[in-house]
Scaffold this motif. Structure first.
Motif, PDB file in Angstrom:
ATOM      1  N   ALA A 201      -3.641  19.183  31.152  1.00 28.58           N
ATOM      2  CA  ALA A 201      -2.244  19.322  30.633  1.00 28.58           C
ATOM      3  C   ALA A 201      -2.209  17.887  29.728  1.00 28.58           C
ATOM      4  O   ALA A 201      -2.503  16.956  30.035  1.00 28.58           O
ATOM      5  N   VAL A 202      -1.409  18.240  28.715  1.00 31.81           N
ATOM      6  CA  VAL A 202      -0.866  17.199  27.658  1.00 31.81           C
ATOM      7  C   VAL A 202       0.520  16.935  28.124  1.00 31.81           C
ATOM      8  O   VAL A 202       1.507  17.923  27.761  1.00 31.81           O
ATOM      9  N   GLY A 203       1.006  15.822  28.737  1.00 35.97           N
ATOM     10  CA  GLY A 203       2.386  15.580  28.963  1.00 35.97           C
ATOM     11  C   GLY A 203       2.944  14.433  28.111  1.00 35.97           C
ATOM     12  O   GLY A 203       2.284  13.942  27.343  1.00 35.97           O
ATOM     13  N   GLY A 204       4.306  14.282  28.248  1.00 33.03           N
ATOM     14  CA  GLY A 204       5.053  13.197  27.678  1.00 33.03           C
ATOM     15  C   GLY A 204       5.144  13.336  26.326  1.00 33.03           C
ATOM     16  O   GLY A 204       5.323  12.498  25.587  1.00 33.03           O
TER      17      GLY A 204
ATOM     18  N   ALA B 291      -4.675  18.287  35.971  1.00 31.49           N
ATOM     19  CA  ALA B 291      -4.421  16.991  35.683  1.00 31.49           C
ATOM     20  C   ALA B 291      -3.782  16.664  34.529  1.00 31.49           C
ATOM     21  O   ALA B 291      -3.838  17.362  33.712  1.00 31.49           O
ATOM     22  N   ILE B 292      -2.854  15.842  34.287  1.00 32.90           N
ATOM     23  CA  ILE B 292      -1.930  15.647  33.197  1.00 32.90           C
ATOM     24  C   ILE B 292      -2.205  14.400  32.580  1.00 32.90           C
ATOM     25  O   ILE B 292      -2.502  13.291  33.080  1.00 32.90           O
ATOM     26  N   CYS B 293      -2.687  14.510  31.150  1.00 33.93           N
ATOM     27  CA  CYS B 293      -3.087  13.198  30.467  1.00 33.93           C
ATOM     28  C   CYS B 293      -1.708  12.530  29.860  1.00 33.93           C
ATOM     29  O   CYS B 293      -0.887  13.283  29.193  1.00 33.93           O
ATOM     30  N   GLN B 294      -1.400  11.474  29.706  1.00 36.17           N
ATOM     31  CA  GLN B 294      -0.386  10.581  28.955  1.00 36.17           C
ATOM     32  C   GLN B 294      -0.773   9.618  27.828  1.00 36.17           C
ATOM     33  O   GLN B 294      -1.558  10.221  27.369  1.00 36.17           O
TER      34      GLN B 294
END
Length: 280
Positions: free
Chosen positions: A85-88, A58-61
């Protein structure tokens, strides 16, 4: 979200990504909050749609807001996923903002699960982020700069198109064991780029990918030996990063070209689950 999972299942990847919406760095708090909440809903739908034993991360924004970053990271940490995951990030914001947002995200993510920083891949940033607790990286940077004639060296990037290399008989990096450095001189690579020979792009790409692979191996060894601080200090003292203003101008041009050339259905700020993250 369901389609993104189905495509990645069909591809058979070992690690697949939840569908997410990274807001642009100029997004307001309300816009970033809406995108983050949508990302959370999509993550839950991706989990519900998963039908294989693939590892869904899963990706945190959260945009460029520490409060939203922490909130999103806490949400992702609460999901039954094997990695986070760390996105953005690294999508045009100043580097100091990138590090502040990353620190806020990592503070809420569990240490016992892999922590993956999406789209960050410049050598100096990888070394720094590893020290902050990032385990995994991906980025198009090594191949993109190679196509533009730049190669990584322990001292920083060099431009193979520069006239200074026209008579240089040595390799890009005498300490490198890649196919390119073992067989071709800087002068020959310079000639290939000036002549716009297709081999130029392949040879530069081979070197940059090997440079990054060696850097990661050295990082792992240093961390295992308890010598990360010494390794990072030595590397960063020697490596000259690209000029920050030039980097941001180059990123803006690339993003503009990506928006203009992308298919109508592709949003310019969506990672898309299968990962075409921005340059680090």
């Amino acid at each position: 979200p369901e389609d993104a999972v189905a495509v990645q299942e069909a591809l058979g990847a070992d690690v697949i990504m939840a569908f997410d919406e990274p807001p642009p760095p100029t997004a307001s708090y309300q816009e970033a909050a809406a995108a983050t909440e949508r990302t959370h809903r999509w993550a839950e739908r991706c989990l519900a749609a998963l039908r294989t034993d693939q590892a869904l991360f899963a990706i945190c924004q959260g945009g460029m807001f520490e409060e939203l970053r922490r909130e999103s990271a806490r949400f992702v940490a609460g999901l039954d996923v094997p990695g986070c995951a760390v996105g953005g990030l690294s999508i045009g914001e100043p580097k100091e903002v990138t590090w502040r947002m990353l620190a806020a995200s990592l503070a809420e993510l569990p240490r016992e699960r892999p922590r993956y920083l999406m789209g960050v891949g410049s050598p100096e940033d990888v070394v720094r982020a590893a020290g902050m607790g990032v385990d995994l990286f991906d980025c198009v940077l090594p191949t993109r700069v190679a196509r533009n004639g730049a190669c990584f060296t322990p001292e920083g990037r060099i431009n193979l198109k520069n006239a200074r290399w026209a008579e240089e008989r040595g390799p890009v990096d005498p300490a490198c064991d890649c196919y390119t450095c073992a067989r071709f001189s800087l002068a020959y690579l310079h000639h290939l780029f000036r002549a716009e020979e297709l081999l130029a792009y392949r040879l530069a790409t081979i070197h940059n990918l090997r440079f990054m692979a060696r850097l990661m191996a050295d990082l792992r060894a240093a961390i295992t030996a308890g010598r990360y601080r010494e390794f990072a200090a030595a590397f960063l003292a020697r490596y000259r990063p690209a000029d920050e203003e030039a980097r941001r101008e180059q990123k803006a041009k690339w993003l503009a070209a990506r928006v203009l050339s992308g298919p109508p259905s592709e949003g310019p700020w969506t990672d898309g689950g299968a990962g075409a993250p921005a340059e680090g």
